[in-house]
Design an enzyme around this catalytic site. Sequence first.
Site, PDB file in Angstrom:
ATOM      1  N   LYS A 112     -21.461 -22.310  25.632  1.00 23.33           N
ATOM      2  CA  LYS A 112     -20.502 -21.244  26.146  1.00 23.33           C
ATOM      3  C   LYS A 112     -21.102 -20.240  27.246  1.00 23.33           C
ATOM      4  O   LYS A 112     -20.419 -19.548  28.092  1.00 23.33           O
ATOM      5  CB  LYS A 112     -19.797 -20.424  25.064  1.00 23.33           C
ATOM      6  CG  LYS A 112     -19.089 -21.205  24.022  1.00 23.33           C
ATOM      7  CD  LYS A 112     -18.331 -20.410  23.119  1.00 23.33           C
ATOM      8  CE  LYS A 112     -17.589 -21.122  21.991  1.00 23.33           C
ATOM      9  NZ  LYS A 112     -18.403 -21.930  20.843  1.00 23.33           N
ATOM     10  N   LYS A 151     -25.936 -14.788  23.168  1.00 25.65           N
ATOM     11  CA  LYS A 151     -25.356 -15.678  22.447  1.00 25.65           C
ATOM     12  C   LYS A 151     -25.966 -16.483  21.593  1.00 25.65           C
ATOM     13  O   LYS A 151     -27.304 -16.833  21.494  1.00 25.65           O
ATOM     14  CB  LYS A 151     -24.699 -16.782  23.515  1.00 25.65           C
ATOM     15  CG  LYS A 151     -23.645 -17.779  22.874  1.00 25.65           C
ATOM     16  CD  LYS A 151     -22.382 -16.876  22.962  1.00 25.65           C
ATOM     17  CE  LYS A 151     -21.511 -17.739  22.059  1.00 25.65           C
ATOM     18  NZ  LYS A 151     -21.644 -17.831  20.738  1.00 25.65           N
ATOM     19  N   SER A 161     -23.206 -23.744  20.342  1.00 21.22           N
ATOM     20  CA  SER A 161     -22.416 -22.704  21.136  1.00 21.22           C
ATOM     21  C   SER A 161     -23.067 -21.731  22.243  1.00 21.22           C
ATOM     22  O   SER A 161     -22.516 -21.150  22.870  1.00 21.22           O
ATOM     23  CB  SER A 161     -21.795 -21.550  20.286  1.00 21.22           C
ATOM     24  OG  SER A 161     -20.725 -22.047  19.489  1.00 21.22           O
ATOM     25  N   SER A 195     -17.166 -16.218  19.942  1.00 22.47           N
ATOM     26  CA  SER A 195     -17.422 -17.832  19.947  1.00 22.47           C
ATOM     27  C   SER A 195     -16.253 -18.646  19.608  1.00 22.47           C
ATOM     28  O   SER A 195     -16.617 -19.578  19.124  1.00 22.47           O
ATOM     29  CB  SER A 195     -18.766 -18.061  19.235  1.00 22.47           C
ATOM     30  OG  SER A 195     -19.164 -19.264  19.862  1.00 22.47           O
TER      31      SER A 195
END
Length: 467
Positions: free
Chosen positions: A62, A222, A59, A119
């Site tokens: 992202k 993140k 992720s 997320s």
Amino acid sequence: MYASFFGRLSIAPVFVAAIGLFILSYSAHAEIGAHILVDAKSGAVIDQKNATRKWYPASLTKLMTAYVTFKAIRAEKISLNSAVVQSQNSASEPPSKMGFKIGTKFTVDTALKIILIKSANDVAVALGEAVAGSEAGFIAMMNAEARRLGMTHTRFSNPHGLPDNSQVTTARDMAILAMALRRDFPESREFYNHPGIRFGKKTLRSANREFLLRVKGANGMKTGYICNSGYNVAASVTRRGRTLIAIIMGASSGLERTAFARQLFDAGFKKGRGGKKVTSLSGSSGNPPANGYCRRNKKLSSKQYMARYDMKNTQGGGLLFFGKQKTRNPAKVDTSSFTKSNGKPDWAKILDRTLGPRRIAYKPLPVGLGKPKGTPSVSASIPAENIPLPVANPIRKAKMEMRTKLQTAQTEPAAEVTGASAGTIPQIEAAGQRPGSAVNTSKAAHGSIFRKGMDFTVPVPAPSPSK
């Protein structure tokens, strides 16, 4: 005197061998696959290991989804109030997801907050469709930006990071992206520095919350996880006006990636500002890990975790061996004061010793659908029944079925748990409800992250439309 001298020499090989065994035992438990620590302003590399090894971003993908979106906003192609729509394509993504019904409209602002804090994979795809008109078009934009930024070993195949072995990056490349997101779009910092969101009556916590709440100066960015990558994180910390960015890939757990990041930052802020630039790192130091990385890189026990990351071992937080952070012998670590009365680890106390006590209170960011403006470029008229449900984890599913049967037997002792009762779990899965609640088969939540009691495997998604 000579005898004493040579006697000491004879001990040296034994000592060296012991040190070797110590280091081997240290690395046998778990490893960090790759990491890099850079100065956010200058790009100077402060520390790194395998920074040019190819790895799966999970992720962390992202961050690029957000970068492309912010660039479209700056170019006035869209705005923070532009409409994003939940399409059939976006709604079919596996969890983690919001599970909005097909046709639900929300703003770009809401979508950015959801993907960077919680997320959600379905929202990442919906956002990409809103920016580019199609998922395939958005993926092309992601790869174009990666090339422009100099992310030489990065290829994107989807906007969320779910399993796809053709989607690769490096710690070096992710550091370049993280620097660019902070530098080019300072406003992005207000989207990723929150420990959770509140959507209606639901509070959804970020996987990065303990880092943000406990580590001095933490302000982003993140996390990511798939089995083939292990636990990844892009983290940033600002102290005394200086910001450092760490990229960590392949930790054995969410706790380890956070504690290792804390160690990197604590050591990094004590070092000078010089060093080679991240862009000067070239070549490739290896291929991505083989499938099933998470099963080989076993999670640390509480003793192993304390042995490696206890800040009170030394002032720096962990024993030092030849300038590198190493661990004490876990067998000699006394965790009695970090154990609950039932014998289980007291992780709250352990976190206080490995990350530090919470510096700020947990306060989720309120998020709603907003008031979207404009006509979305994606049609959402396809009925929800055509969306495949995610595949339930078979082990947890079996446990839930057994629990439901026991509950049914207790409440209806005269009835056999067969027929309609045996079909309770599939009905509940279709309705997106937890066992024990009324089954409503008229609307499906499709793996909403609001669901409780069930966990899901993450199936490999269908091939990207860009292939």
